[in-house]
Design a protein around this motif. Structure first.
Motif, PDB file in Angstrom:
ATOM      1  N   LEU A  84       8.477 -44.984  44.004  1.00  0.00           N
ATOM      2  CA  LEU A  84       8.286 -43.553  43.747  1.00  0.00           C
ATOM      3  C   LEU A  84       8.721 -43.270  42.316  1.00  0.00           C
ATOM      4  O   LEU A  84       9.488 -44.044  41.729  1.00  0.00           O
ATOM      5  N   PRO A  85       8.289 -42.126  41.764  1.00  0.00           N
ATOM      6  CA  PRO A  85       8.868 -41.726  40.479  1.00  0.00           C
ATOM      7  C   PRO A  85      10.381 -41.554  40.643  1.00  0.00           C
ATOM      8  O   PRO A  85      10.858 -41.233  41.741  1.00  0.00           O
ATOM      9  N   GLY A  86      11.133 -41.742  39.585  1.00  0.00           N
ATOM     10  CA  GLY A  86      12.577 -41.522  39.655  1.00  0.00           C
ATOM     11  C   GLY A  86      12.860 -40.089  40.083  1.00  0.00           C
ATOM     12  O   GLY A  86      12.119 -39.169  39.731  1.00  0.00           O
ATOM     13  N   PHE A  87      13.932 -39.909  40.862  1.00  0.00           N
ATOM     14  CA  PHE A  87      14.241 -38.563  41.359  1.00  0.00           C
ATOM     15  C   PHE A  87      14.934 -37.723  40.293  1.00  0.00           C
ATOM     16  O   PHE A  87      15.699 -38.236  39.467  1.00  0.00           O
ATOM     17  N   ILE A  88      14.641 -36.423  40.347  1.00  0.00           N
ATOM     18  CA  ILE A  88      15.195 -35.466  39.392  1.00  0.00           C
ATOM     19  C   ILE A  88      16.065 -34.476  40.155  1.00  0.00           C
ATOM     20  O   ILE A  88      15.571 -33.736  41.006  1.00  0.00           O
ATOM     21  N   ASP A  89      17.345 -34.516  39.884  1.00  0.00           N
ATOM     22  CA  ASP A  89      18.288 -33.593  40.521  1.00  0.00           C
ATOM     23  C   ASP A  89      18.394 -32.371  39.609  1.00  0.00           C
ATOM     24  O   ASP A  89      19.006 -32.429  38.549  1.00  0.00           O
ATOM     25  N   ALA A  90      17.790 -31.268  40.042  1.00  0.00           N
ATOM     26  CA  ALA A  90      17.606 -30.127  39.140  1.00  0.00           C
ATOM     27  C   ALA A  90      18.824 -29.213  39.032  1.00  0.00           C
ATOM     28  O   ALA A  90      18.796 -28.234  38.280  1.00  0.00           O
ATOM     29  N   HIS A  91      19.875 -29.500  39.780  1.00  0.00           N
ATOM     30  CA  HIS A  91      21.104 -28.720  39.606  1.00  0.00           C
ATOM     31  C   HIS A  91      22.272 -29.542  40.124  1.00  0.00           C
ATOM     32  O   HIS A  91      22.395 -29.794  41.322  1.00  0.00           O
ATOM     33  N   SER A  92      23.124 -29.942  39.218  1.00  0.00           N
ATOM     34  CA  SER A  92      24.257 -30.798  39.584  1.00  0.00           C
ATOM     35  C   SER A  92      25.321 -30.616  38.506  1.00  0.00           C
ATOM     36  O   SER A  92      25.090 -29.942  37.504  1.00  0.00           O
ATOM     37  N   HIS A  93      26.486 -31.195  38.743  1.00  0.00           N
ATOM     38  CA  HIS A  93      27.570 -31.068  37.763  1.00  0.00           C
ATOM     39  C   HIS A  93      28.115 -32.448  37.410  1.00  0.00           C
ATOM     40  O   HIS A  93      29.281 -32.745  37.663  1.00  0.00           O
ATOM     41  N   PRO A  94      27.279 -33.299  36.846  1.00  0.00           N
ATOM     42  CA  PRO A  94      27.691 -34.702  36.657  1.00  0.00           C
ATOM     43  C   PRO A  94      28.874 -34.892  35.712  1.00  0.00           C
ATOM     44  O   PRO A  94      29.751 -35.711  36.011  1.00  0.00           O
ATOM     45  N   ALA A  95      28.922 -34.174  34.600  1.00  0.00           N
ATOM     46  CA  ALA A  95      29.988 -34.437  33.621  1.00  0.00           C
ATOM     47  C   ALA A  95      31.358 -34.140  34.240  1.00  0.00           C
ATOM     48  O   ALA A  95      32.282 -34.957  34.171  1.00  0.00           O
ATOM     49  N   GLU A  96      31.456 -32.986  34.865  1.00  0.00           N
ATOM     50  CA  GLU A  96      32.728 -32.605  35.469  1.00  0.00           C
ATOM     51  C   GLU A  96      33.054 -33.511  36.661  1.00  0.00           C
ATOM     52  O   GLU A  96      34.204 -33.919  36.850  1.00  0.00           O
ATOM     53  N   ALA A  97      32.049 -33.838  37.454  1.00  0.00           N
ATOM     54  CA  ALA A  97      32.281 -34.710  38.606  1.00  0.00           C
ATOM     55  C   ALA A  97      32.769 -36.079  38.157  1.00  0.00           C
ATOM     56  O   ALA A  97      33.671 -36.661  38.766  1.00  0.00           O
ATOM     57  N   GLY A  98      32.183 -36.581  37.087  1.00  0.00           N
ATOM     58  CA  GLY A  98      32.600 -37.887  36.576  1.00  0.00           C
ATOM     59  C   GLY A  98      34.066 -37.872  36.158  1.00  0.00           C
ATOM     60  O   GLY A  98      34.840 -38.769  36.513  1.00  0.00           O
TER      61      GLY A  98
END
Ligand SMILES: [Zn+2]
Length: 552
Positions: A84-98
């Motif tokens: 499949l095409p790579g998935f796009i998470d259109a709302h997340s908080h990766p920097a803070e979660a990391g």
């Protein structure tokens, strides 16, 4: 076929086979013998792709693509696996979660005593007087049937201030030392848009504060992260996302520091997903003065929308509703910013060419936000503003019609029904038929996206598919079955619609010649899977820009 001229003549003779016009006409990798679901309406299925310099160079049948193989081209047999095409998470908080995963205690545990034990252990390793910090605590997921309170925290950690952020991010819990450091006592009044909870019988602090009252703690908890720490946080979360098939994510509450962290991680080779970095409204003046607006950047790190927040959260039951929460007759939730404030910031951003993304969960929150967007378009029409409604959880026919008329983009929680089923009773079965309303959005021709909101929600795309297709939680309860969509629709929502939400539909979101080589290889075909086991489909490999970012 190794001679360039011959190959070009050969290609010219094939119908429905297009070639990206690169100067270098040699692919560097060919994936073949796959079941490739392209999400390209003009050409929905393929067997092979050729990749050159991070983009799809050719997409088609095995024989046609294999004919492009020049000497030295790497080839990989997909063994019939689904791509499949790579998935796009259109709302997340990766920097803070990391960063949180790097530094804080993960309180996603199933009993208060387990949380206490983990806190005790963390406190023993924390120098005296320093904060013990936790995150991902979820009051509905502990077996105790009651929330964590100040006494629980005092008895576990008497000698350090404690601060634990709820999984939803809109409420925090503290011990007595923590309240003391934050300058909160029993008589401290609630700030505008916030709440300090008290024990009803005694009037004493019960340990929980909500929404803007969190600022008391933010002022006193030292955020002494180095530039390297921020990059390390992005590195850590990159690996977590890549193993689930995510190749792009919107950073939904970004700051200039986050924007720098994504760039640093890109430069060091540690960024494994494409970041569309929203900028919090507090930084909008400084960034606009520097000539920055939505779209600046490259295919790995791009400036996203300006972020505003209208109301509260779904998982913590503070979203602003027109009808009160079930069993709480006077509780309508919270409006965080006034309509005038939203308009003031929105106007600045709109005039300066920014996209706007406003957190709006409850029907009242969405109505308020739409009024602001409608006013902006009336006063200063922009051709393609792609106003975003972050979450856009509880809708009705009037809201749907206005979203459609504006061309606005909702980013509903994708995994909540499945993962947060125990919270759904606060909304009630009838209301759930109008929440996370993908069926309504798609039927109206509205391009809704897949969105985790991690940490509040789980980010696993296969869980999103199961949640959206079955509308059933982990215990088998069905919530809002009228909003079910098909597996194919759910994949579309999680790929091409996500690309549209960041103005990148010509760059990614489908497996098409010329687009970025972002894809995921699955252990089983979701289109043939029993919907109730979609979440168990293994992700075997993830690719972003022609590079494997995860391999089982
Ligand atoms: Zn969010």
């Amino acid at each position: 076929m190794n001679d360039g001229t011959t190959r070009r003549e050969f290609l010219g003779s094939i119908a429905a086979f297009s070639l990206f016009p690169l100067e270098q006409e040699k692919p560097d990798l060919i994936l073949h013998n796959g079941h490739i679901v392209t999400m390209n309406a003009a050409d929905p299925a393929a067997e092979a792709v050729a990749i050159s310099r991070g983009r799809f160079f050719a997409v088609g049948k095995n024989a046609d693509v294999m004919n492009l193989a020049a000497a030295g081209v790497r080839k990989m047999d997909l063994g019939g696996k689904t791509v499949l095409p790579g998935f796009i998470d259109a709302h997340s908080h990766p920097a803070e979660a990391g960063l949180s995963h790097l530094r804080m205690l993960d309180c996603d545990l199933r009993s208060i005593s387990a949380i206490q034990a983990a806190l005790r252990e963390r406190a023993a390793k924390t120098p005296a007087g320093e904060w013990v910090l936790g995150f991902k605590y979820d009051d509905t997921k502990t077996e105790d049937g009651r929330p964590l309170n100040v006494a629980d925290l005092d008895s576990a950690v008497p000698d350090h201030p404690v601060h634990i952020v709820h999984r939803g991010g809109h409420t925090v819990y503290a011990n007595s030392l923590g309240f003391g450091k934050a300058g909160i006592d029993e008589r401290t009044p609630d700030p505008p848009g916030g709440k300090i909870d008290h024990e009803p019988s005694t009037g004493k602090l019960n340990g929980r504060v909500a929404e803007s009252a969190q600022a008391f703690f933010e002022k006193v908890i030292p955020h002494n992260f180095t530039r390297d720490d921020h990059r390390e946080g992005v590195k850590l979360i990159s690996k977590m996302l890549a193993r689930t098939g995510i190749t792009s994510a919107t950073e939904a509450q970004g700051t200039p520091v986050d924007l720098r962290a994504y760039q640093d991680a890109r430069d060091s080779g540690d960024l494994l997903f494409r970041a569309y970095c929203f900028i919090n409204y507090r930084f909008i003046d400084a960034m606009t003065e520097a000539g920055v607006r939505t779209g600046l950047g490259d295919e790995w790190v791009r400036v996203g929308a300006m972020k505003l927040v209208c109301d509260g959260s779904i998982s913590e039951r503070t979203a602003r509703l027109s009808v009160p929460y079930e069993g709480r007759p006077n509780d309508y939730g919270i409006l965080v910013m006034t309509e005038e404030e939203l308009y003031t910031y929105g106007r600045k951003a709109h005039f300066a060419g920014w996209q706007i993304g406003t957190h709006a969960n409850g029907d009242v929150g969405i109505d308020t936000t739409l009024r602001v967007y409608e006013r902006l378009q009336r006063e200063s029409p922009r051709r393609d503003p792609r106003f975003r409604l972050e979450h856009c959880t509880l809708i009705n026919d009037n809201l749907i019609a206005r979203i459609k008329a504006l061309g606005a983009i909702p980013t509903p929680f994708s995994t909540y029904v499945y993962y947060h089923g125990e919270k759904m009773r606060y909304y009630g079965a009838e209301r759930l038929n109008h929440m996370f309303a993908l069926r309504s959005f798609l039927d109206a021709g509205i391009r809704a996206t897949q969105a985790s909101d991690y940490p509040p929600g789980e980010f696993i795309p296969m869980m999103a598919l199961q949640s959206e297709v079955t509308r059933t939680d982990t215990k088998g309860n069905s919530w809002g079955p009228k909003q079910k969509i098909s597996v194919e629709e759910a994949i579309r929502v999680g790929t091409i619609n996500g690309a549209y939400a960041s103005y990148e539909e010509n760059l990614k979101g489908s497996i098409e010649t010329g687009k970025l080589a972002d894809l995921v290889v699955l252990g089983r075909d979701p289109l043939k899977e029993n919907p109730s086991t979609l979440v168990t489909i293994p992700v075997e490999r993830t690719m972003a820009g022609g590079r494997w970012t995860f391999e089982l």
